[in-house]
Design a protein around this motif. Sequence first.
Motif, mmCIF file in Angstrom:
data_model
loop_
_atom_site.group_PDB
_atom_site.id
_atom_site.type_symbol
_atom_site.label_atom_id
_atom_site.label_comp_id
_atom_site.label_asym_id
_atom_site.label_seq_id
_atom_site.Cartn_x
_atom_site.Cartn_y
_atom_site.Cartn_z
ATOM 1 N N LEU A 12 0.703 -1.318 0.274
ATOM 2 C CA LEU A 12 -0.127 -0.515 -0.252
ATOM 3 C C LEU A 12 0.808 1.386 0.232
ATOM 4 C CD1 LEU A 12 -2.809 -0.894 2.526
ATOM 5 C CD2 LEU A 12 -3.325 -1.188 -0.211
ATOM 6 N N SER A 13 0.303 2.238 -0.697
ATOM 7 C CA SER A 13 1.378 3.390 -0.255
ATOM 8 C C SER A 13 0.827 4.485 0.876
ATOM 9 C CB SER A 13 0.545 4.795 -1.186
ATOM 10 O OG SER A 13 -1.291 5.242 -0.648
ATOM 11 N N ALA A 14 1.557 5.280 1.388
ATOM 12 C CA ALA A 14 1.589 5.743 2.914
ATOM 13 C C ALA A 14 0.027 5.967 3.205
ATOM 14 C CB ALA A 14 2.380 6.912 2.854
ATOM 15 N N VAL A 15 -0.678 7.059 2.152
ATOM 16 C CA VAL A 15 -2.155 6.923 2.319
ATOM 17 C C VAL A 15 -2.814 5.908 2.957
ATOM 18 C CG1 VAL A 15 -4.187 8.393 1.017
ATOM 19 C CG2 VAL A 15 -1.440 9.631 0.724
ATOM 20 N N GLN A 16 -2.454 4.738 1.494
ATOM 21 C CA GLN A 16 -3.376 3.975 1.869
ATOM 22 C C GLN A 16 -3.609 3.469 3.145
ATOM 23 O OE1 GLN A 16 -2.031 1.777 -1.618
ATOM 24 N NE2 GLN A 16 -4.304 1.783 -2.462
ATOM 25 N N CYS A 17 -1.809 3.390 3.468
ATOM 26 C CA CYS A 17 -1.061 3.356 5.404
ATOM 27 C C CYS A 17 -2.342 3.676 6.624
ATOM 28 C CB CYS A 17 -0.462 2.408 5.604
ATOM 29 S SG CYS A 17 0.844 1.263 4.677
ATOM 30 N N GLU A 18 -2.780 5.377 5.779
ATOM 31 C CA GLU A 18 -3.267 6.302 6.728
ATOM 32 C C GLU A 18 -5.132 5.617 6.734
ATOM 33 O OE1 GLU A 18 -1.995 9.994 5.311
ATOM 34 O OE2 GLU A 18 -0.095 9.499 5.806
ATOM 35 N N ALA A 19 -5.259 5.351 6.317
ATOM 36 C CA ALA A 19 -6.402 4.540 5.770
ATOM 37 C C ALA A 19 -7.088 4.241 6.624
ATOM 38 C CB ALA A 19 -7.509 4.936 4.616
ATOM 39 N N VAL A 20 -5.857 2.853 6.769
ATOM 40 C CA VAL A 20 -6.103 1.479 7.762
ATOM 41 C C VAL A 20 -6.154 1.743 8.443
ATOM 42 C CG1 VAL A 20 -4.938 -0.593 8.210
ATOM 43 C CG2 VAL A 20 -5.178 0.349 5.765
ATOM 44 N N VAL A 21 -5.430 3.148 9.278
ATOM 45 C CA VAL A 21 -5.231 3.465 10.374
ATOM 46 C C VAL A 21 -6.254 4.524 10.973
ATOM 47 C CG1 VAL A 21 -4.177 5.292 12.548
ATOM 48 C CG2 VAL A 21 -2.336 3.351 11.218
ATOM 49 N N GLY A 22 -7.217 5.278 10.214
ATOM 50 C CA GLY A 22 -8.273 5.859 9.978
ATOM 51 C C GLY A 22 -7.880 6.520 11.346
ATOM 52 N N ASP A 23 -9.016 6.899 11.989
ATOM 53 C CA ASP A 23 -8.902 7.706 13.209
ATOM 54 C C ASP A 23 -8.477 6.877 14.931
ATOM 55 O OD1 ASP A 23 -9.704 10.156 11.711
ATOM 56 O OD2 ASP A 23 -11.885 8.955 12.525
ATOM 57 N N ALA A 24 -7.715 5.868 14.327
ATOM 58 C CA ALA A 24 -7.423 5.056 15.706
ATOM 59 C C ALA A 24 -6.509 5.523 16.149
ATOM 60 C CB ALA A 24 -6.945 3.181 15.255
ATOM 61 N N ASP A 25 -5.338 6.309 15.912
ATOM 62 C CA ASP A 25 -4.293 6.971 16.258
ATOM 63 C C ASP A 25 -4.443 7.902 17.015
ATOM 64 O OD1 ASP A 25 -5.364 8.694 14.619
ATOM 65 O OD2 ASP A 25 -3.136 8.558 13.644
ATOM 66 N N ASP A 26 -5.860 9.352 17.136
ATOM 67 C CA ASP A 26 -5.249 9.927 18.054
ATOM 68 C C ASP A 26 -6.402 9.171 19.036
ATOM 69 O OD1 ASP A 26 -4.951 11.782 16.300
ATOM 70 O OD2 ASP A 26 -6.742 12.050 15.465
ATOM 71 N N TYR A 27 -7.077 8.612 18.378
ATOM 72 C CA TYR A 27 -7.661 7.812 19.859
ATOM 73 C C TYR A 27 -7.254 6.671 20.838
ATOM 74 C CZ TYR A 27 -11.446 3.804 21.998
ATOM 75 O OH TYR A 27 -11.703 3.405 23.252
ATOM 76 N N VAL A 28 -6.731 5.987 20.326
ATOM 77 C CA VAL A 28 -4.971 5.526 21.603
ATOM 78 C C VAL A 28 -4.282 6.129 21.934
ATOM 79 C CG1 VAL A 28 -3.363 4.063 20.894
ATOM 80 C CG2 VAL A 28 -5.643 3.078 19.614
ATOM 81 N N LEU A 29 -4.108 6.905 21.145
ATOM 82 C CA LEU A 29 -3.056 8.029 21.699
ATOM 83 C C LEU A 29 -3.789 8.923 23.293
ATOM 84 C CD1 LEU A 29 -1.189 9.267 19.131
ATOM 85 C CD2 LEU A 29 -0.589 7.778 20.725
ATOM 86 N N ALA A 30 -5.103 8.780 23.025
ATOM 87 C CA ALA A 30 -5.473 10.283 23.674
ATOM 88 C C ALA A 30 -6.032 9.149 25.029
ATOM 89 C CB ALA A 30 -6.501 10.309 22.990
ATOM 90 N N LEU A 31 -6.932 8.404 24.694
ATOM 91 C CA LEU A 31 -6.971 6.626 26.062
ATOM 92 C C LEU A 31 -5.218 6.975 26.670
ATOM 93 C CD1 LEU A 31 -8.721 4.652 26.666
ATOM 94 C CD2 LEU A 31 -8.253 3.432 25.078
ATOM 95 N N ASN A 32 -4.606 6.584 26.042
ATOM 96 C CA ASN A 32 -2.616 6.441 26.807
ATOM 97 C C ASN A 32 -2.817 7.431 27.580
ATOM 98 O OD1 ASN A 32 -1.027 4.627 26.971
ATOM 99 N ND2 ASN A 32 0.536 6.769 25.954
#
Length: 606
Positions: free
Chosen positions: A515-535
Amino acid sequence: MFGSYYRPLIRRLMLAALFVVPTYVSAVTTIESLSPEQLIAKVHSATEVGLSWQAPAGVEDITGYRVFRDGKRIGRTKVTFFVDTNAIPDAEHTYYVTAFTRGKNRVSSLPSNSDTIKTLSSDENDGMRNGSIIRVGIARLVDHCGTNDLNEISDEALDSCMDKLIDHYTLRQGLEDMQAYVARYRRHEDAKLIALGKRLFFSKALSQNFDTSCASCHHPAQGCGSDGLSLSIGVNAENTDLMGLGRSDGAVVPSVGRNSPQICNSALWVDSMFWDQRVRLREANRDSEVGSVSTADIQTPEIEVTRLMNAEVENTDPLRLLMAQAHFPITASAEMGDPSGFDSPQAYREFIAQRLSEQWKPHFSAAFGDDQISFIRIARAMSAYQASFLFIDNPFFNYIEGRQDKLTADEKRGALFFYTGAGCANCHDGVMFTPERTRGPLYPQIGAHGIANGNFKNQFRMPSLLNVGITAPYGDKGVFATLERVIEHYSDVTGSLERFYGENETCGLPQFQHLSAVQCEAVVGDADDYVLALNAQNRAASDRSDEAIIRGFTLQQVSYLAAFLRALTDPKALAGSNEVNALIPKRDGGPDGHQFDAIDEEGNTL
């Protein structure tokens, strides 16, 4: 009659026939150059060992088989299984068999492969404990080895330190419990039920569109019964017979939102099934003894299934948790089928059961005594098959039993660190290496279920570490491709989460490398903001400082731990072993032509 001219010619032809005929017979009867195949020995008790094997391929008129233990013949049978009831307790035995044909001069085959087992030490253990345990606190290396520095311990002193820690963690008793638990299952194995379950497990006829089987995500030859993907691909695969890397449904973000857990040793679990424990015993943790079989009621996400399991299945049935679990992948729309057009998910399951063709009826008759097909019977057969998928004989367990040569010096240092300074044993205690509870730390999240997934605490069940060396990628979303990366995560959880998302590690996972970098970001979606905030929220609520939770493992310590973890793999769990091959049905399309006869992305058969 033929005249004097022809008599010498006839005489020569008759003599020639004496030599030609034996050559022809030898070409047909080839048992002398063949052998029985896939001999597998399983321990039933201190004095009982079950043997099974396959007949020599292409040989007709086999009269029977001779069975040998430690080079001495101990019995004879006409079928391809045998139970040795005179084995010696707490002893290692090696078995093989030969076949022979009928006739005045009996001809024997070559010996089969041999298989070596170790019997139980006694039959006093009832086999009702799986070796799990939970305790508070960990041992200190200095108390058992005289130093807190692994590298100060000489190679000669390692075994003495290990012996003290094995005693401290009661690992010998735990191993005896697990071995007796497994022997109890093996005593009750039903070969015909397992054979039916194997066919059903590999049948795409159990999916809505005849495109997915259970084995599509849980193949015995891949990762101890997984698929090697971070996020599994269920229905709508572009190539329905492709398994593992390369399997795709054409979407950037796979519709299945979790990693496919390995099914090997799934019968060891006594409390729950699934990452989020949505199938479990209706029993509070405080009321249940960790690792012990319980007769408490089962609870599931569906009231109809819950009532069915508790009313129709005995609470002492060893297959009941697996049977309950078997109901749910069938009705998961991304995995096998969508029941939304039916009165209930259970009505859909019965529709799938009744849809099986007439060709299945002889198989159900062989297993159940009549040809009635129902989903509860399907669940039972598949559960019997899954329960036969047990692999617990690994180098570390051999070491616990006294075979000190089974571990290298690095593996021993890894074990010492695992049980002391690394803190791993806080969660992965006992020989099951899990207390069957949910707990942190928080793992990176990706995919369709990257936000607010898991149980109500956003936690997942702690996995067992048995065979962990072959079950990558790791975590409930398969976010780490190597054991070393997992260990680094535990060394500094916050730093690891920031690194995973900041360096777009999703693109480094084998499933997503194309996948491209943009497509990999789509796989992540909004999970990064959610996980980092939860941590950050979890850290703010904790009374422990950053210095207290950042372990800061060195590269050498990471290497030691990874070496030890790989020593928890049973060699017989590897693809190509007789035990794994026996779990895969003959590649004949199955009873109705809908069998999942898997290939990898290179087209090789699995």
